[in-house]
Design a protein around this motif. Structure first.
Motif, short mmCIF file in Angstrom:
data_model
loop_
_atom_site.label_atom_id
_atom_site.label_comp_id
_atom_site.label_asym_id
_atom_site.label_seq_id
_atom_site.Cartn_x
_atom_site.Cartn_y
_atom_site.Cartn_z
N THR A 70 42.90 26.80 44.12
CA THR A 70 44.19 26.23 43.74
C THR A 70 44.84 27.17 42.74
O THR A 70 44.32 27.38 41.64
CB THR A 70 44.00 24.83 43.12
N LEU A 71 45.95 27.75 43.15
CA LEU A 71 46.67 28.71 42.32
C LEU A 71 47.44 27.98 41.23
O LEU A 71 48.19 27.04 41.51
CB LEU A 71 47.63 29.52 43.19
N GLU A 72 47.26 28.44 40.00
CA GLU A 72 48.01 27.90 38.87
C GLU A 72 49.22 28.79 38.56
O GLU A 72 50.32 28.30 38.34
CB GLU A 72 47.10 27.80 37.65
N ARG A 73 48.97 30.11 38.52
CA ARG A 73 50.08 31.02 38.24
C ARG A 73 49.73 32.43 38.69
O ARG A 73 48.57 32.78 38.86
CB ARG A 73 50.46 31.02 36.77
N LEU A 74 50.78 33.22 38.86
CA LEU A 74 50.66 34.63 39.23
C LEU A 74 51.29 35.47 38.13
O LEU A 74 52.33 35.09 37.57
CB LEU A 74 51.38 34.92 40.54
N ILE A 75 50.68 36.60 37.85
CA ILE A 75 51.23 37.57 36.90
C ILE A 75 51.55 38.82 37.68
O ILE A 75 50.66 39.42 38.31
CB ILE A 75 50.23 37.87 35.76
N ASP A 76 52.82 39.19 37.68
CA ASP A 76 53.30 40.33 38.46
C ASP A 76 53.27 41.59 37.61
O ASP A 76 54.07 41.76 36.70
CB ASP A 76 54.72 40.05 38.95
N GLY A 77 52.33 42.48 37.92
CA GLY A 77 52.22 43.75 37.23
C GLY A 77 52.59 44.91 38.13
O GLY A 77 52.08 46.01 37.95
N GLY A 78 53.45 44.66 39.12
CA GLY A 78 53.87 45.73 40.02
C GLY A 78 52.81 46.01 41.08
O GLY A 78 52.69 45.26 42.03
N ASP A 79 52.02 47.08 40.88
CA ASP A 79 50.95 47.41 41.82
C ASP A 79 49.70 46.57 41.57
O ASP A 79 48.77 46.59 42.39
CB ASP A 79 50.57 48.90 41.71
N SER A 80 49.67 45.86 40.46
CA SER A 80 48.57 44.95 40.13
C SER A 80 49.13 43.54 39.99
O SER A 80 50.06 43.32 39.22
CB SER A 80 47.89 45.35 38.82
N ILE A 81 48.53 42.62 40.73
CA ILE A 81 48.93 41.21 40.66
C ILE A 81 47.70 40.43 40.24
O ILE A 81 46.60 40.66 40.75
CB ILE A 81 49.44 40.68 42.02
N VAL A 82 47.87 39.47 39.33
CA VAL A 82 46.77 38.64 38.87
C VAL A 82 47.07 37.19 39.26
O VAL A 82 48.15 36.68 38.96
CB VAL A 82 46.58 38.76 37.34
N GLY A 83 46.10 36.58 39.93
CA GLY A 83 46.18 35.16 40.28
C GLY A 83 45.20 34.38 39.43
O GLY A 83 44.03 34.76 39.32
N ILE A 84 45.67 33.30 38.83
CA ILE A 84 44.83 32.46 37.97
C ILE A 84 44.82 31.05 38.54
O ILE A 84 45.87 30.52 38.91
CB ILE A 84 45.38 32.43 36.53
N GLY A 85 43.63 30.47 38.61
CA GLY A 85 43.54 29.12 39.13
C GLY A 85 42.14 28.56 39.07
O GLY A 85 41.36 28.90 38.17
N ASP A 86 41.82 27.70 40.05
CA ASP A 86 40.53 27.01 40.08
C ASP A 86 39.95 27.05 41.49
O ASP A 86 40.68 26.94 42.48
CB ASP A 86 40.71 25.52 39.71
N TYR A 87 38.62 27.17 41.55
CA TYR A 87 37.88 26.92 42.77
C TYR A 87 37.40 25.48 42.72
O TYR A 87 37.03 24.98 41.65
CB TYR A 87 36.64 27.81 42.88
#
Length: 131
Positions: A70-87
């Motif tokens: 379950t995705l909580e938020r995305l952080i857009d770093g251009g060539d690097s993307i971070v997805g934060i959430g829960d399994y």
């Protein structure tokens, strides 16, 4: 027209939510490096789509009921993307439920996912797997 890196990851997570493996693999480079964290049931680095399907998604599907991210938020770093959430899931053998925080780090270039690395609370996963 090439999608933005952020949109590629948004579409990957949407495909994951509907359990569409083909769509999840669509934007992965042929030689993608996919790393599951040490201590996780599928720990290791998998190269290429077939290794990822066999070593990660088929294993999770066979060992867990209703395995979800379950995705909580995305952080857009251009060539690097971070997805934060829960399994979340329940382990088929133990019957125990699991919910664990997770961070996914994606590296993209040329409109393709080149690397993926997972960071999660492996203790919570292991506790759910224990009898």
């Amino acid at each position: 027209m090439m999608h933005s890196n952020l949109l590629i990851i948004v579409e990957h997570y949407a495909a994951s939510a509907r359990q569409d493996i083909a769509a999840m693999m669509a934007d992965l480079a042929d030689d993608v490096q996919w790393t599951e964290m040490a201590g996780f049931p599928c720990a290791g680095t998998y190269i290429g789509k077939q290794q990822i399907i066999e070593g990660v998604f088929k294993v999770l599907g066979s060992e867990w009921n209703d395995y979800r991210f379950t995705l909580e938020r995305l952080i857009d770093g251009g060539d690097s993307i971070v997805g934060i959430g829960d399994y979340s899931a329940s382990h088929r053998q133990s019957g125990k439920a699991m919910k664990a925080r997770v961070v996914h780090v994606w590296q993209l270039s040329g409109g393709k996912i080149r690397k993926f690395e997972q960071f999660t609370d492996t203790l919570l996963v292991a506790q759910a797997m224990s009898s």
